[in-house]
Design a protein around this motif. Structure first.
Motif, mmCIF file in Angstrom:
data_model
loop_
_atom_site.group_PDB
_atom_site.id
_atom_site.type_symbol
_atom_site.label_atom_id
_atom_site.label_comp_id
_atom_site.label_asym_id
_atom_site.label_seq_id
_atom_site.Cartn_x
_atom_site.Cartn_y
_atom_site.Cartn_z
ATOM 1 N N HIS A 63 0.849 -1.205 0.000
ATOM 2 C CA HIS A 63 0.000 0.000 0.000
ATOM 3 C C HIS A 63 0.875 1.242 0.000
ATOM 4 C CE1 HIS A 63 0.703 -0.724 4.323
ATOM 5 N NE2 HIS A 63 0.390 0.543 4.539
ATOM 6 N N THR A 90 -3.505 2.301 -4.897
ATOM 7 C CA THR A 90 -2.157 2.581 -4.418
ATOM 8 C C THR A 90 -1.372 3.406 -5.424
ATOM 9 O OG1 THR A 90 -2.085 0.596 -3.040
ATOM 10 C CG2 THR A 90 0.024 1.517 -3.724
ATOM 11 N N SER A 168 -5.043 -0.848 -0.328
ATOM 12 C CA SER A 168 -4.153 -1.708 0.468
ATOM 13 C C SER A 168 -4.372 -3.178 0.152
ATOM 14 C CB SER A 168 -4.363 -1.463 1.970
ATOM 15 O OG SER A 168 -5.660 -1.855 2.365
#
Length: 532
Positions: A63, A90, A168
């Motif tokens: 992440h 991300t 994430s």
């Protein structure tokens, strides 16, 4: 195929996440994060990597948080030319976060060098620049959740939503021909695991049945009381009302990504419903402002019960992007809310606001996230009576409060359940991304009840394990360790020095008169003269 795993970061600490995996077909990294906290750890950011960047084939990024992504520009600058695989969320966040990190480093080094020149000290250079970070973005390759990607010959990976942050992931990795049975060796890196019922994010997902699991342990020794969104808002409302009654500002050091957006959602809702006094809410972080736009872009993947666009357009919110706009906030008196990065008070505009208000008993500082060992936020959390900011001593008279309901990390019980759901874990569970007490607490929680104690490992920084055998084997080689284990887990001499200076000032101020002060100073001089 032989497979080795080196813990280049996040071993007995929550920062600097980086794991080096080496096989016969090449080397790959899981994360490449910035060390934060005490200076001994942060100095590792300026030194050489414990591997040659040009030898790395690929990076699997869990992440966007800087303690997981923040060293990628240095990696690229020093020779890495492979792919950085990350989810689309991300990638979008890193497109703002990494250049911002480079800009902060350039600004902080410029300020430091001005002081160094005045003190006759050598100048330093930033770890990397904003331009380095922008160049790094060319290496990113977006991936979809739950879809296999080929990383390098004999290695493939699949990303699963970790529920911690927009984009994430926990990363599942398979190594062909690395097990004696002939089946792939399977490893899962947790990344950071979100708590149950987290605002904006879904619950974590991942498959079961691995040879190895690398699990975070940030809150491994802590169990939070069960909460609901309503209870979380009520707790925040109580803190806001208390701050308003003091007729001073409410300063909230917040991580620019996710934590800030969650707080804005609840603060606006509380004011709209009349549950707290209305007041301007200043989002004083260019990065957080840009990250908020990323959240708007990905609104469809977030909690569909929250109207992100409406809330972020609220008349209660003020976005202060420029330096002059930020400085103008300092002219305000009375109750107002300032949300500014960084969440651990280590950099960014929050330090200026703390310097402006910490001495004032009307001010309230509300800590809403994890405060790592050796950070300014941790010292405030632990009740420091004075701190040093930008080289100046600041007395702490403001109310220091903390709430944990906005944490992005699962607590010990939640992580234990996440580990249990990954069973069978045939060969080993590595506990990382936590301080010693947290790792030990999680180990106690899962030992025997979830996984045999003999299969639980607590690596130290730069430990290397052979993973191809029936059980992981720690490889010898003290030369690999850049720091002694105690240098990672204990406050360093820089922290001790700061505390000593503050203690000396306290003693001198408390002395009855100038004669008593002179005695203290002469004793200190004698002690220095007699030191070996």
């Amino acid at each position: 195929m032989s497979v080795t795993l080196r813990f280049c970061g996040a071993a007995r600490t929550v920062t600097g996440s980086c794991y080096l995996i080496e096989t016969a077909s090449g080397r790959l990294l899981i994360d490449c994060g910035l060390f934060q906290g005490q200076k001994t750890l942060k100095e590792l950011n300026y030194g050489a990597f414990p591997f040659r960047p040009s030898d790395i084939h690929a990076v699997l990024l869990t992440h966007a948080h800087i303690d997981h992504s923040g060293m990628l520009p240095k990696l690229v600058r020093e020779g890495f030319d492979g792919s950085i695989f990350a989810t689309r969320g991300t990638v979008d966040l890193c497109s703002w976060m990494l250049p911002d990190a480079g800009n902060i480093q350039e600004a902080e080094v410029a300020n430091l060098n001005r002081r160094n020149v005045a003190r006759g000290r050598a100048e330093v250079t930033p770890i990397y620049t904003e331009a380095d970070a922008i160049e790094t973005l060319r290496s990113f390759r977006p991936v979809d959740y739950e879809s296999w990607i080929d990383v390098m010959p004999g290695v493939r990976a699949r990303y699963w939503n970790a529920g911690h942050l927009l984009g994430s992931a926990s990363i599942e990795i398979e190594f062909a021909d690395a097990a004696a049975s002939g089946r792939p060796l399977r490893l899962l890196a947790s990344g950071d695991i979100g708590p149950d019922a987290k605002l904006l994010q879904p619950d974590p997902k991942a498959p079961a049945g691995f040879d190895y699991v690398i699990s975070e342990s940030t809150y491994g020794d802590r169990v939070r009381p069960a909460t609901t969104p309503k209870q979380r808002r009520e707790r925040l409302a109580a803190e806001v009302r208390e701050a308003a009654s003091a007729r001073g500002p409410l300063l909230i050091p917040a991580f620019a990504v996710e934590r800030t957006q969650e707080l804005l959602v609840d603060l606006v809702a509380l004011m709209e419903r009349g549950q707290v006094p209305p007041a301007p809410i200043f989002l004083d972080s260019p990065l957080a402002i840009h990250a908020t736009e990323v959240f708007r872009k990905h609104a469809a993947s977030l909690d569909d019960e929250i109207d992100i666009n409406r809330i972020f357009a609220s008349h209660h919110l003020r976005f202060t992007e420029t330096v002059n706009e930020s400085k103008a906030i300092a002219k305000l008196t009375g109750f107002h809310v300032i949300v500014a990065a960084s969440g651990m008070c280590e950099a960014g505009r929050i330090r200026h606001h703390l310097k402006r208000w910490l001495w004032n008993e009307r001010a309230t500082v509300l800590l809403v996230g994890y405060q790592a060992h050796g950070t300014l936020g941790r010292f405030l959390q632990e009740g420091a009576k004075a701190v040093r900011i930008h080289g100046e001593e600041i007395r702490v008279a403001a109310r220091i409060r903390m709430i944990d309901e906005y944490s992005g990390h699962a607590d010990g019980a939640e992580v234990a359940r996440w580990i249990a759901a990954r069973r069978p874990i045939e060969r080993g569970l590595f506990l990382v991304h936590g301080e010693e007490e947290a790792i030990a607490g999680l180990a106690d929680r899962v030992a025997e009840r979830i996984i045999p104690a003999a299969k639980i490992y607590q690596p130290v920084l730069d430990d290397v394990y052979e993973l191809s055998a029936a059980q992981p084997r720690l490889l010898d080689g003290e030369r690999r360790h850049r720091l002694a284990p105690e240098a990672v887990t204990h406050l360093d001499w820089h922290n001790d020095m700061s505390r000593l200076i503050l203690d000396i000032n306290d003693q001198v101020r408390a002395a009855a008169d100038d004669r008593a002060r002179g005695i203290i100073i002469r004793r200190l001089r004698r002690a220095l003269a007699n030191a070996d």
